[in-house]
Write a protein that holds these residues in place. Structure first.
Motif, short mmCIF file in Angstrom:
data_model
loop_
_atom_site.label_atom_id
_atom_site.label_comp_id
_atom_site.label_asym_id
_atom_site.label_seq_id
_atom_site.Cartn_x
_atom_site.Cartn_y
_atom_site.Cartn_z
N HIS A 32 0.83 -1.20 0.00
CA HIS A 32 0.00 0.00 0.00
C HIS A 32 0.87 1.26 0.00
O HIS A 32 0.55 2.24 -0.67
N ARG A 33 1.97 1.23 0.73
CA ARG A 33 2.91 2.36 0.72
C ARG A 33 3.43 2.59 -0.70
O ARG A 33 3.53 3.72 -1.16
N GLN A 34 3.76 1.50 -1.38
CA GLN A 34 4.28 1.62 -2.74
C GLN A 34 3.22 2.16 -3.70
O GLN A 34 3.52 2.96 -4.59
N ILE A 35 1.98 1.73 -3.53
CA ILE A 35 0.90 2.25 -4.37
C ILE A 35 0.69 3.74 -4.10
O ILE A 35 0.53 4.54 -5.03
N LEU A 36 0.71 4.12 -2.82
CA LEU A 36 0.56 5.54 -2.48
C LEU A 36 1.69 6.36 -3.08
O LEU A 36 1.45 7.45 -3.64
N ALA A 37 2.91 5.85 -3.01
CA ALA A 37 4.05 6.56 -3.59
C ALA A 37 3.90 6.64 -5.11
O ALA A 37 4.19 7.68 -5.71
N HIS A 38 3.44 5.56 -5.72
CA HIS A 38 3.21 5.57 -7.17
C HIS A 38 2.23 6.67 -7.56
O HIS A 38 2.36 7.30 -8.60
N ASP A 39 1.25 6.90 -6.68
CA ASP A 39 0.23 7.91 -6.95
C ASP A 39 0.60 9.29 -6.42
O ASP A 39 -0.23 10.20 -6.42
N GLY A 40 1.84 9.44 -5.96
CA GLY A 40 2.34 10.76 -5.58
C GLY A 40 2.23 11.12 -4.11
O GLY A 40 2.49 12.26 -3.73
N LEU A 41 1.85 10.18 -3.27
CA LEU A 41 1.73 10.46 -1.84
C LEU A 41 2.89 9.79 -1.11
O LEU A 41 2.87 8.59 -0.85
N ASP A 42 3.91 10.58 -0.80
CA ASP A 42 5.08 10.03 -0.12
C ASP A 42 4.96 10.12 1.40
O ASP A 42 5.51 9.30 2.12
N ASP A 43 4.24 11.12 1.91
CA ASP A 43 4.05 11.26 3.35
C ASP A 43 2.78 10.52 3.76
O ASP A 43 1.67 11.01 3.56
N ILE A 44 2.95 9.34 4.33
CA ILE A 44 1.79 8.52 4.69
C ILE A 44 1.30 8.78 6.12
O ILE A 44 0.29 8.21 6.54
N GLU A 45 1.99 9.62 6.84
CA GLU A 45 1.62 9.88 8.24
C GLU A 45 0.14 10.27 8.39
O GLU A 45 -0.54 9.76 9.28
N ALA A 106 -5.35 -3.00 -9.20
CA ALA A 106 -4.34 -2.09 -8.63
C ALA A 106 -2.95 -2.49 -9.10
O ALA A 106 -2.12 -1.62 -9.42
N GLU A 107 -2.67 -3.78 -9.14
CA GLU A 107 -1.35 -4.24 -9.58
C GLU A 107 -1.12 -3.90 -11.05
O GLU A 107 -0.04 -3.46 -11.43
N ARG A 108 -2.14 -4.09 -11.86
CA ARG A 108 -2.00 -3.75 -13.29
C ARG A 108 -1.77 -2.26 -13.49
O ARG A 108 -0.98 -1.85 -14.34
N ARG A 109 -2.46 -1.45 -12.68
CA ARG A 109 -2.36 0.00 -12.83
C ARG A 109 -1.03 0.54 -12.36
O ARG A 109 -0.46 1.45 -12.97
N THR A 110 -0.50 -0.02 -11.26
CA THR A 110 0.68 0.56 -10.63
C THR A 110 1.96 -0.26 -10.81
O THR A 110 3.05 0.27 -10.62
#
Length: 135
Positions: A32-45, A106-110
């Protein structure tokens, strides 16, 4: 029906293991962290508490499905009940198909590996048992 009950029991144990990952693992999980980073969200706090809440719900639902399928396997399915096997198969399809499909999308997209394969495998175990019970 012994083989059907065994397949259902294996699937129930697999569901419990998957539930434990959500209940006891980090939130968000690495994928999920990797998907968020893929979508431009690096700060997951800011979203950590939301993920924890969702993981508790997912883990509880998976545990519930596992207990239901396991109870059906150990009782009425083992005793030869076709309707009980059909109910367990329906439970697996309702839980496994949407979860697996969304993970696959999600896997196909990211390009990030998601646990859709586990969902597919556990669903296939129960469906296989359901097919065996029907023949």
């Amino acid at each position: 029906m012994l083989i059907t009950a065994l397949l259902f029991g294996l699937a129930a144990l697999g569901l419990l293991a998957l539930a434990a990952k959500y209940l006891l693992g980090p939130a968000p999980a690495d994928y999920h962290r990797q998907i968020l980073a893929h979508d431009g969200l690096d700060d997951i706090e800011p979203v950590k508490h939301i993920f924890r809440a969702l993981y508790v719900i997912i883990g509880a639902v998976l545990t519930s499905v596992a207990l239901g399928i396991g109870a059906l396997a150990a009782g009425p399915v083992l005793a030869g009940s076709g309707p009980a096997a059909a109910i367990a198969t329906g439970m697996a399809l309702v839980a496994g198909v949407p979860g697996g499909f969304v993970g696959w999308q999600a896997e196909r997209r990211t390009g990030v590996r998601t646990p859709w394969r586990q969902a597919a495998a556990l669903t296939a175990l129960v469906v296989s048992g359901g097919v065996l019970a029907a023949v």
